[in-house]
Motif scaffolding. Structure first.
Motif, PDB file in Angstrom:
ATOM      1  N   THR A 121       0.804  -1.221   0.000  1.00  0.00           N
ATOM      2  CA  THR A 121       0.000   0.000   0.000  1.00  0.00           C
ATOM      3  C   THR A 121       0.832   1.264   0.000  1.00  0.00           C
ATOM      4  O   THR A 121       0.476   2.260  -0.639  1.00  0.00           O
ATOM      5  N   MET A 122       1.954   1.245   0.706  1.00  0.00           N
ATOM      6  CA  MET A 122       2.729   2.470   0.889  1.00  0.00           C
ATOM      7  C   MET A 122       4.109   2.410   0.255  1.00  0.00           C
ATOM      8  O   MET A 122       4.821   3.409   0.199  1.00  0.00           O
ATOM      9  N   GLY A 123       4.523   1.213  -0.211  1.00  0.00           N
ATOM     10  CA  GLY A 123       5.776   1.110  -0.938  1.00  0.00           C
ATOM     11  C   GLY A 123       7.024   1.003  -0.097  1.00  0.00           C
ATOM     12  O   GLY A 123       8.138   1.108  -0.617  1.00  0.00           O
ATOM     13  N   TYR A 124       6.878   0.772   1.220  1.00  0.00           N
ATOM     14  CA  TYR A 124       8.049   0.642   2.086  1.00  0.00           C
ATOM     15  C   TYR A 124       8.514  -0.805   2.152  1.00  0.00           C
ATOM     16  O   TYR A 124       7.696  -1.733   2.174  1.00  0.00           O
ATOM     17  N   ALA A 125       9.821  -0.994   2.192  1.00  0.00           N
ATOM     18  CA  ALA A 125      10.377  -2.334   2.268  1.00  0.00           C
ATOM     19  C   ALA A 125      10.261  -2.872   3.692  1.00  0.00           C
ATOM     20  O   ALA A 125      10.420  -2.121   4.659  1.00  0.00           O
ATOM     21  N   PRO A 126       9.984  -4.172   3.847  1.00  0.00           N
ATOM     22  CA  PRO A 126       9.902  -4.769   5.186  1.00  0.00           C
ATOM     23  C   PRO A 126      11.250  -4.764   5.893  1.00  0.00           C
ATOM     24  O   PRO A 126      12.310  -4.739   5.264  1.00  0.00           O
ATOM     25  N   THR A 127      11.186  -4.825   7.208  1.00  0.00           N
ATOM     26  CA  THR A 127      12.401  -4.930   8.014  1.00  0.00           C
ATOM     27  C   THR A 127      12.507  -6.304   8.667  1.00  0.00           C
ATOM     28  O   THR A 127      13.422  -6.529   9.457  1.00  0.00           O
ATOM     29  N   VAL A 128      11.580  -7.204   8.341  1.00  0.00           N
ATOM     30  CA  VAL A 128      11.627  -8.561   8.884  1.00  0.00           C
ATOM     31  C   VAL A 128      11.952  -9.546   7.768  1.00  0.00           C
ATOM     32  O   VAL A 128      11.575  -9.326   6.608  1.00  0.00           O
ATOM     33  N   LYS A 129      12.624 -10.612   8.141  1.00  0.00           N
ATOM     34  CA  LYS A 129      13.067 -11.588   7.158  1.00  0.00           C
ATOM     35  C   LYS A 129      11.997 -12.614   6.815  1.00  0.00           C
ATOM     36  O   LYS A 129      12.174 -13.393   5.876  1.00  0.00           O
ATOM     37  N   ASN A 130      10.913 -12.642   7.558  1.00  0.00           N
ATOM     38  CA  ASN A 130       9.882 -13.641   7.311  1.00  0.00           C
ATOM     39  C   ASN A 130       8.638 -13.051   6.662  1.00  0.00           C
ATOM     40  O   ASN A 130       7.570 -13.645   6.694  1.00  0.00           O
ATOM     41  N   ALA A 131       8.746 -11.873   6.074  1.00  0.00           N
ATOM     42  CA  ALA A 131       7.650 -11.304   5.295  1.00  0.00           C
ATOM     43  C   ALA A 131       7.841 -11.730   3.840  1.00  0.00           C
ATOM     44  O   ALA A 131       8.763 -11.273   3.165  1.00  0.00           O
ATOM     45  N   THR A 132       7.006 -12.622   3.370  1.00  0.00           N
ATOM     46  CA  THR A 132       7.149 -13.164   2.022  1.00  0.00           C
ATOM     47  C   THR A 132       6.534 -12.213   1.014  1.00  0.00           C
ATOM     48  O   THR A 132       5.309 -12.096   0.924  1.00  0.00           O
TER      49      THR A 132
END
Length: 351
Positions: free
Chosen positions: A294-305
């Motif tokens: 929705t907002m285009g930000y990259a995740p900071t967790v390794k388990n977000a597929t």
């Protein structure tokens, strides 16, 4: 500090493809019954809306009711430090950019966070961890431009000094410190001082740039064609382009700066246990995925597929990563007050 800077550089090499690891189970919820209010100090607009849409549903079944205290980061950081001697603070969770959060941590106002009290911290990319906050989302500042008005992509922020862009360059007021740091790269800045940024902005002021009160106001100015170029988070550029604006973005030849938006719990939180559960919810893979979509930000967790196309969209190529310059939090935090004075009293004055 050197170790943290090296760690940040290591992260840049990992950002193009996140490694997946098994998710830890969510920590047990609070006892059901009357909901416990958790006051979340955050930005208004899109950020608050997405917290309500994607994070509130995770914590509400635990008996936690988020209440939002919205405002700019400077006011929030000031409030944290002003309330440090109060037995009960006005916020349970504070959301800030990495530079502001580091500054707050030096005042000793933040509760330590570990995988013991925030279990999902174990899933975060190691180079973004701090002892005082959780990393929520990540992006980088880039040059955003209206492709209809600027058919040739700008190569450098120095291009905005061209008289043809007089009155057409915009800034978000709430990003004053990042704007100054980003601008400084065009003057040879190395991420350890705002001084190069002051030098560039003094030159740019002659071209009558415009300062808007919020990121959303910058989007409105792009829509009305009041401005043609701005420095802004890549994530925001993606979001606005998806909304139909004719925008493109580039990392200029001098490079770009990264940012991590973080969450923390003040030591004098009224509902500390619930607040820590809220931090944990911010790191749930589902919420991270929704912020990316929705907002285009990259995740900071390794388990977000992330689907490959979404990872490509919110991530950065190896060549781009090589031009994203980490900055020295310790050195810059000591200069924050001076940078705000410059922004308000010298740069903005008379625009």
């Amino acid at each position: 500090m050197l170790e943290k800077e090296l760690n940040r550089r290591k992260f840049m090499k990992q950002a193009a493809g996140l490694v997946l690891v098994p998710s830890l189970p969510m920590i047990p919820g609070l006892a059901h019954g009357q909901a416990t209010d958790v006051v979340v100090g955050t930005w208004g607009g899109d950020y608050q809306n997405l917290l309500q849409k994607f994070i509130a549903p995770i914590v509400e079944p635990m008996g936690i009711k988020p209440v939002y205290d919205t405002g700019n980061a400077t006011a929030r950081n000031t409030k944290l430090k002003a309330e440090r001697n109060s037995r009960r603070g006005s916020m349970d969770v504070a959301m800030l950019g990495d530079l502001d959060m580091y500054d707050a941590s030096t005042a000793g106002v933040l509760e330590p966070v570990t995988a013991g009290n925030v279990p999902n911290l174990a899933n975060t990319i190691e180079t973004f961890r701090t002892p005082y906050s959780i990393p929520h989302i990540f992006s980088a500042m880039v040059l955003v431009y209206n492709k209809d008005k600027v058919p040739t992509p700008p190569k450098s922020f120095k291009d905005t000094l061209d008289p043809k862009y007089k009155g057409r360059v915009g800034f978000s007021d709430i990003l004053y410190n990042f704007n100054t740091l980003f601008a400084g790269l065009a003057e040879g800045g190395k991420g350890d001082s705002f001084e190069p940024g002051y030098s560039f902005l003094r030159k740019l002021k002659g071209n009558q740039p415009k300062v808007f009160p919020s990121n959303e106001a910058v989007a409105a100015a792009f829509k009305s064609e009041e401005i043609w170029i701005a420095c802004m988070w890549k994530a925001r550029a993606l979001q606005w382009r998806d909304a139909g604006l004719p925008l493109e973005f580039v990392i200029p030849e001098e490079g770009a700066i990264p940012v991590t938006f973080e969450g923390a719990v003040p030591k004098n939180s009224r509902n500390k246990a619930a607040a820590l559960k809220y931090l944990n919810a911010l790191l749930e893979p589902e919420g991270q995925l929704r912020f990316a979509e929705t907002m285009g930000y990259a995740p900071t967790v390794k388990n977000a597929t992330l689907p490959p196309d979404l990872q490509k969209r919110v991530g950065f190529t190896p060549e781009e990563l090589a031009r994203i310059h980490p900055y020295n939090l310790e050195a810059l935090a000591a200069q924050r007050a001076a940078s705000l004075d410059f922004w308000n009293k010298e740069f903005k004055a008379g625009l």
